[in-house]
Design an enzyme around this catalytic site. Structure first.
Site, PDB file in Angstrom:
ATOM      1  N   CYS A 257       0.931  -1.038   0.052  1.00 43.68           N
ATOM      2  CA  CYS A 257      -0.023   0.040   0.051  1.00 43.68           C
ATOM      3  C   CYS A 257       1.009   1.303   0.064  1.00 43.68           C
ATOM      4  O   CYS A 257       1.904   1.156   0.629  1.00 43.68           O
ATOM      5  CB  CYS A 257      -0.754   0.060   1.179  1.00 43.68           C
ATOM      6  SG  CYS A 257      -1.520   1.734   1.469  1.00 43.68           S
TER       7      CYS A 257
ATOM      8  N   HIS B   5      -2.568  11.713  16.192  1.00 42.42           N
ATOM      9  CA  HIS B   5      -0.919  11.570  15.987  1.00 42.42           C
ATOM     10  C   HIS B   5      -0.856  13.134  15.060  1.00 42.42           C
ATOM     11  O   HIS B   5      -1.646  13.523  14.277  1.00 42.42           O
ATOM     12  CB  HIS B   5      -0.392  10.419  15.457  1.00 42.42           C
ATOM     13  CG  HIS B   5      -0.659   9.998  14.239  1.00 42.42           C
ATOM     14  ND1 HIS B   5      -1.847   9.034  14.349  1.00 42.42           N
ATOM     15  CD2 HIS B   5      -0.828  10.238  12.897  1.00 42.42           C
ATOM     16  CE1 HIS B   5      -2.174   8.570  13.270  1.00 42.42           C
ATOM     17  NE2 HIS B   5      -1.409   9.459  12.451  1.00 42.42           N
TER      18      HIS B   5
END
Length: 742
Positions: A4, A658
């Site tokens: 990916c 994050h």
């Protein structure tokens, strides 16, 4: 093996779920992860040979040649998290890959996905998307290297002439320019070839590349001064890929099968595609070129603003294709007749696309992968020298958003130049021609270029943002929030998928990572194995095959290893609480966990917030208590910008927001619980009750950022571990539980 363009968390979550489920069902399993921190626990030939089946979850085309002869099941990564039992059951009756042409669930990208592929939250991205991202990711280095070499040679060795910017024949800079030109000549064939490869595997690579070469050489189909450009290359890539897939379905005698992929298919596909483009597609393209030229000739007496707007639209449309070349040659052809204002309109529009796309990567950095941001810087440099091809990677990756934005900016620049009567005495564009003294009306020329580039940049980020929000809403399915499959992984990688990944990638865009699982009923794996290849910026992978011979969590002479046979340095990641040799769940708590990034100061037993934004602010203020946060507001802004790209709610009542920002001076990790849960737009619709926040410096994000995410996401798949976190009475008990992660 899976791949990916971007991603970390779901790779390890899926790996852990598959490993846990396989053990509970009595199967042996080995999981290979190929995250952005590299390949881990790589499958050996013996592992594959002893496997009864292979489960692949991939959002980017992956090489499945090592799985020939095995039962192969292809799904999206979320299926590995949500339905591992079903995958292990389904793989036992999956078709065999490579037994016959077109057989097996993994028989090429097209066969793998069957269009959309998968179901529900595990749905793969479309074959077309993955193929396009694959082509773009391979094309980008050719655009950057070729464009920068040409720009440098023109800047140092070029001078303005009536025929355009020229470099002295036989000079050193002519050689540099020629090398850069070769890069540009290979750009579209590479794009086309790897689009085809992603669809039809290796047999499609040659017809795709040769088709792309034909697309860029208009003289082969009656266009002396123009070609089909990168759009033609995209067309030939898809045609070659699907043509090969179709040829693979033709039944041939067994004796002929070995020569089909290396001789018959490439020759037949290349010949058929080449002749089709020359005799069928080339004629309409030539017709468009001829008639557009005639139409523009009839407009020379109209309003300069209208003509400039039309020329700007055409220049920006296909960047080297027939429409672009028609406008450029029309403007340059009028220079000899004394009409330099038409070329002035074209010259103002030419740099708008690369300048605008490069500026867009600076305005909204979180919308772009690291690779795209690097390409954006190169595009800015190319734009200064009138090299419009610098914007092609962006247009190829997101044509629906980038091409309209380019056209709008080009139209504005052309219209302003026409209104001001800007003139260009040489057939070239960009700020370089003004610097070299070839432009009349320099101030308005620069005004037109700047305004056009800003319009392109703002329009691009607006359209891309809208597109990503729509994708996120469609996949998340939680009150219209931006929840996507594997969204927690997007924009996390240090290298930028695909790629990505990808594509995309090309892109990599928000893309979920894939998973491969190989399940065996007999045989033992080889234990931990070093990664031999590493993962590209466009690939993330997870695979499963026969597990280690030792008991889960136990290695040689009591040495602790993880459930997949990878050494963990004495840390229990098996989920049963017994993985640490000589250790005990009742050991004294550590004041620091996750390499000291998470401490008692950054733990809160109960959040006061009841919403995502308020929770992120509360977590940021908690992190600020360590003295490592210099700007709480900026940390919150970056974290929320990350959420706008795609939710960091991982499901299973977990959220890991994050941020990569210089608002922190060192990495810091916070943890807090929410009794009632917070709507985080999670993949599975659960409310987040366990919230971790990670903040790292922009310049030092890299592997450390990814390592923390990988550790957390893998361990949090252990239901018992989550229960211990939920039931911990105080900070000391929480730290005791969290101490299992390192």
């Amino acid at each position: 093996m899976t791949a990916c363009p971007t991603g970390i968390a779901h790779t390890y979550m899926a790996a852990e779920k598959l490993a846990q489920t396989a053990r509970s069902l009595g199967h042996e399993i080995k999981v290979e992860t190929q995250g952005s921190i590299g390949a881990e626990n790589v499958l050996s030939d013996n592992d594959v040979r002893g496997a009864d089946g292979v489960i692949i979850a991939a959002d980017k085309d992956v090489d499945r040649s090592r799985f020939v002869g095995k039962k192969v099941l292809v799904v999206g990564v979320a299926e590995g998290i949500r339905h591992p039992e079903q995958l292990i059951e389904r793989v036992q009756s999956a078709p065999v890959y490579g037994g016959e042409p077109g057989d097996g669930a993994g028989g090429g990208a097209a066969a793998a996905s069957g269009g959309s592929g998968g179901t529900g939250g595990g749905k793969e991205r479309s074959v077309a998307y993955k193929a396009l991202m694959n082509g773009v990711s391979y094309m980008i280095p050719f655009v950057v290297v070729g464009g920068l070499l040409i720009a440098i040679s023109l800047a140092v060795g070029g001078h303005a002439t009536p025929e355009g910017l020229k470099i002295a024949p036989g000079s050193f800079w002519e050689d540099v320019n020629n090398i850069g030109t070769i890069g540009f000549q290979l750009m579209v064939p590479i794009l086309s070839g790897y689009i085809a490869y992603a669809i039809g595997d290796r047999p499609a690579l040659v017809p795709g590349m040769i088709g792309g070469w034909i697309a860029t050489h208009g003289e082969l189909y009656g266009m002396k001064d123009a070609s089909a450009g990168f759009i033609g290359g995209i067309v030939t890539g898809f045609l070659a890929g699907y043509l090969v897939v179709w040829i693979k379905k033709v039944k041939v005698p067994r004796f002929a099968q070995p020569i089909m992929p290396i001789i018959v298919i490439p020759i037949v596909a290349t010949t058929a595609l080449g002749l089709f483009f020359i005799y069928v597609l080339g004629k309409p393209i030539s017709w468009v070129f001829t008639h557009l030229t005639g139409w523009l000739s009839g407009m020379t007496g109209t309003s300069a603003i209208v003509l400039g707007a039309i020329l700007g639209l055409m220049i920006a449309f296909d960047m080297g294709g027939p429409v672009n070349k028609t406008a450029f040659l029309f403007g340059s052809g009028l220079i000899a007749s004394g009409n330099q204002t038409v070329m002035g309109m074209c010259a103002a529009a030419i740099p708008v696309m690369p300048l605008g796309q490069g500026l867009a990567t600076l305005i909204r950095r979180h919308l772009y992968s690291d690779q795209e941001r690097e390409t954006g810087m190169a595009a800015l440099f190319m734009g200064l020298f009138g090299i419009s091809e610098g914007a092609i990677p962006f247009a190829a990756a997101r044509p629906a958003q980038v091409i309209p934005a380019n056209m709008l900016g080009g139209m504005v620049a052309g219209a302003l130049a026409g209104m001001a009567g800007v003139a260009d005495a040489v057939p070239h564009g960009g700020p370089i021609v003004a610097v070299l003294g070839a432009v009349d009306g320099v101030p308005m020329f620069f005004v037109a270029v700047v305004i056009g580039a800003v319009v392109t940049a703002l329009t691009t980020v607006a359209l891309v943002d809208v597109a990503e929000r729509r994708k996120s809403g469609a996949r998340g399915g939680v009150g219209g929030r931006a929840g996507v499959v594997a969204a927690a992984d997007a924009a996390v990688t240090a290298g930028g998928a695909s790629t990505g990944v990808a594509g995309p990638g090309v892109v990599e865009p928000v893309v979920a990572e894939p998973v491969v699982a190989e399940v065996a009923g007999v045989g033992a794996g080889d234990g931990a194995e070093a990664a031999t290849g590493g993962a590209s910026r466009t690939a993330v992978a997870v695979a499963a095959v026969p597990g280690p011979a030792a008991a889960p969590g136990q290695g040689r002479e009591g040495e602790a290893v993880d459930v997949d046979g990878v050494e963990t340095g004495g840390v229990d990641v098996s989920g049963d609480g017994h993985g640490v040799a000589g250790g005990s769940g009742d050991s004294a708590p550590s004041a620091e966990v996750l390499s000291g990034y998470l401490t008692e100061q950054t733990v809160k037993t109960q959040l006061d917030a009841d919403g995502k934004e308020a929770a992120i602010l509360e977590m940021a203020e908690l992190a600020a208590g360590t003295g490592k946060v210099t700007d709480v507001d900026e940390l919150v802004r970056v974290a929320l910008a990350r959420e706008a790209q795609g939710t960091t709610g991982l499901g299973e009542e977990i959220a890991i927001p994050h941020a990569k920002t210089d608002a922190v001076t060192a990495p810091v990790v916070g943890f807090a619980r929410s009794a009632d849960g917070i709507d985080w737009g999670s993949l599975d619709g659960t409310l987040a009750k366990l919230v971790f926040m990670i903040a790292v410096r922009e310049a030092a994000a890299g592997d450390e950022h990814l390592r923390i995410l990988a550790l957390l996401s893998r361990k949090l798949m252990d239901a018992d571990f989550r229960a211990r976190l939920q039931s911990a009475e105080d900070k000391a008990a929480i730290l005791r539980a969290l101490g299992e992660i390192d």
